[in-house]
Design an enzyme around this catalytic site. Structure first.
Site, mmCIF file in Angstrom:
data_model
loop_
_atom_site.group_PDB
_atom_site.id
_atom_site.type_symbol
_atom_site.label_atom_id
_atom_site.label_comp_id
_atom_site.label_asym_id
_atom_site.label_seq_id
_atom_site.Cartn_x
_atom_site.Cartn_y
_atom_site.Cartn_z
ATOM 1 N N ARG A 168 0.833 -1.203 0.000
ATOM 2 C CA ARG A 168 0.000 0.000 0.000
ATOM 3 C C ARG A 168 0.870 1.257 0.000
ATOM 4 O O ARG A 168 0.587 2.244 0.660
ATOM 5 C CB ARG A 168 -0.950 0.019 1.195
ATOM 6 N N SER A 242 -10.966 -0.245 3.218
ATOM 7 C CA SER A 242 -10.131 -0.619 4.364
ATOM 8 C C SER A 242 -9.442 0.627 4.918
ATOM 9 O O SER A 242 -8.699 1.295 4.201
ATOM 10 C CB SER A 242 -9.082 -1.652 3.950
ATOM 11 N N GLU A 338 -4.724 3.736 6.072
ATOM 12 C CA GLU A 338 -4.468 3.742 4.634
ATOM 13 C C GLU A 338 -4.767 5.095 4.002
ATOM 14 O O GLU A 338 -3.987 5.574 3.177
ATOM 15 C CB GLU A 338 -5.300 2.658 3.935
#
Length: 342
Positions: A168, A242, A338
């Site tokens: 990520r 998420s 995130e």
């Protein structure tokens, strides 16, 4: 100010972020291509403003109004541009909808992106986050991308090494990547495609459907069904997917945790480290389905924070910090968000 730029003033960003946070930008521009970016930098007023590049707004948390210029990537276009080493090269403009692009590749009979179906956002944002799901990541099928450098006014191509992909993560989330605006992305999709069913839940879904040798389209359909069953639709309830990364710890640290928490969900990584399931950690701390003010944790997936209506960025941050504190206290593990906080 450049007369050919349709600059909007005091522009609402509520519909441009999937959390549905109410915020405004002092200036806004729908960017259709690199020429618009060049025109912005040629204007002394616009060039001196703070800038925020937005795609689908699916990986951002707006913490208040933005006193600057929002560059909203709205460029369109997708095409097959060639072949290399047994792969078909497919290019898309940064403003293309990600899921729409995945479906386009499937329509061309090309597999490789199907595990990433239904992820919200745009093509240009995908490499920034190195989006991933169900055992696949963008970097697995990435070929190159084109960026416009706001500092120099130059267009240049970047390969995977230059993008420095991680979990990520990419160079675009760090200092040296600031000022680089992704204009288009090229993917290398294999001619000799094989389904990626390493993710247990996906493999089970395909097996339950009685499909012994699934096509890329069938894998995509299975992924879409799983996501629709587990995750909220941003058009119905605000969220950014998420919210926390799955934390990665050493094998030794994971073994120590397992002594105290035998049911800990973990996944061995190629380098010997262990990736822990953040959703499981959050659920075990009792947060699934709980609300804190107007923000809450989605009842079907503890990894997803939601806007129950009228939540501010501060509300979501307060909820996230409370979750982080509980997980850290119980497991000694730090959860990192995130989304980018703006």
């Amino acid at each position: 100010m450049q007369a050919d730029l349709a600059i909007a003033h005091d522009f609402s960003l509520e519909s441009l972020n999937t959390f549905g946070i109410a915020a405004r930008a002092s200036r806004y521009l729908a960017v259709r291509g690199a020429a618009d970016l060049a025109a912005v930098m040629a204007d002394p007023v616009l060039a001196g403003m703070r800038r925020l590049v937005l795609g689908g707004g699916s990986n951002v948390l707006l913490t208040g109004d933005f006193d600057g210029l929002v560059l909203h990537m709205r460029s369109e276009g997708r095409e097959i541009v060639g072949e290399a080493g047994g792969h078909v090269l497919v290019r898309a403009a940064a403003g293309e909808n990600w899921h729409g692009f995945v479906q386009y590749t499937l329509d061309q009979g090309l597999g490789g992106l199907e595990n990433l179906s239904l992820i919200p956002g745009t093509v240009g944002a995908a490499p920034i986050q190195n989006i991933g799901a169900y055992g696949a990541e963008v970097k697995d099928v990435f070929h190159s991308l084109t960026v416009y450098d706001l500092r120099t006014g130059a267009l240049r191509s970047m390969d995977a090494a230059a993008c420095r992909f991680g979990y990520r993560d990419s160079v675009f989330k760090h200092g040296e990547g600031q000022g680089l605006v992704i204009v288009d992305v090229t993917f290398a999709l294999p001619r000799d495609w094989q389904p990626n069913l390493r993710y247990a839940e996906l493999a089970q879904a395909v097996a339950d459907a009685g499909i012994a040798a699934p096509s890329a389209r069938q894998v995509s359909e299975a992924v879409v069904a799983i996501r629709q069953r587990k995750l909220p639709d941003p058009a119905v309830i605000g969220n950014a997917g998420s919210f926390f990364k799955n934390p990665v710890v050493s094998g030794e640290r994971c073994a120590a945790l397992l002594e105290h928490f035998p049911k800990l969900v973990h996944h061995l990584q190629p380098d010997g480290s262990e990736k822990l399931a953040a959703g499981w950690l959050i659920d075990q701390c009792g947060w699934k389905g709980r609300n804190l003010g107007a923000a809450g944790v989605y009842p079907k997936q503890a990894l997803v924070l939601v806007n129950n209506g009228g939540a501010t960025g501060a509300d979501v941050i307060a909820l996230a910090r409370a979750i982080q504190a509980d997980v850290l206290q119980r497991y000694g593990v730090q959860l990192d968000p995130e989304p980018v906080f703006v």
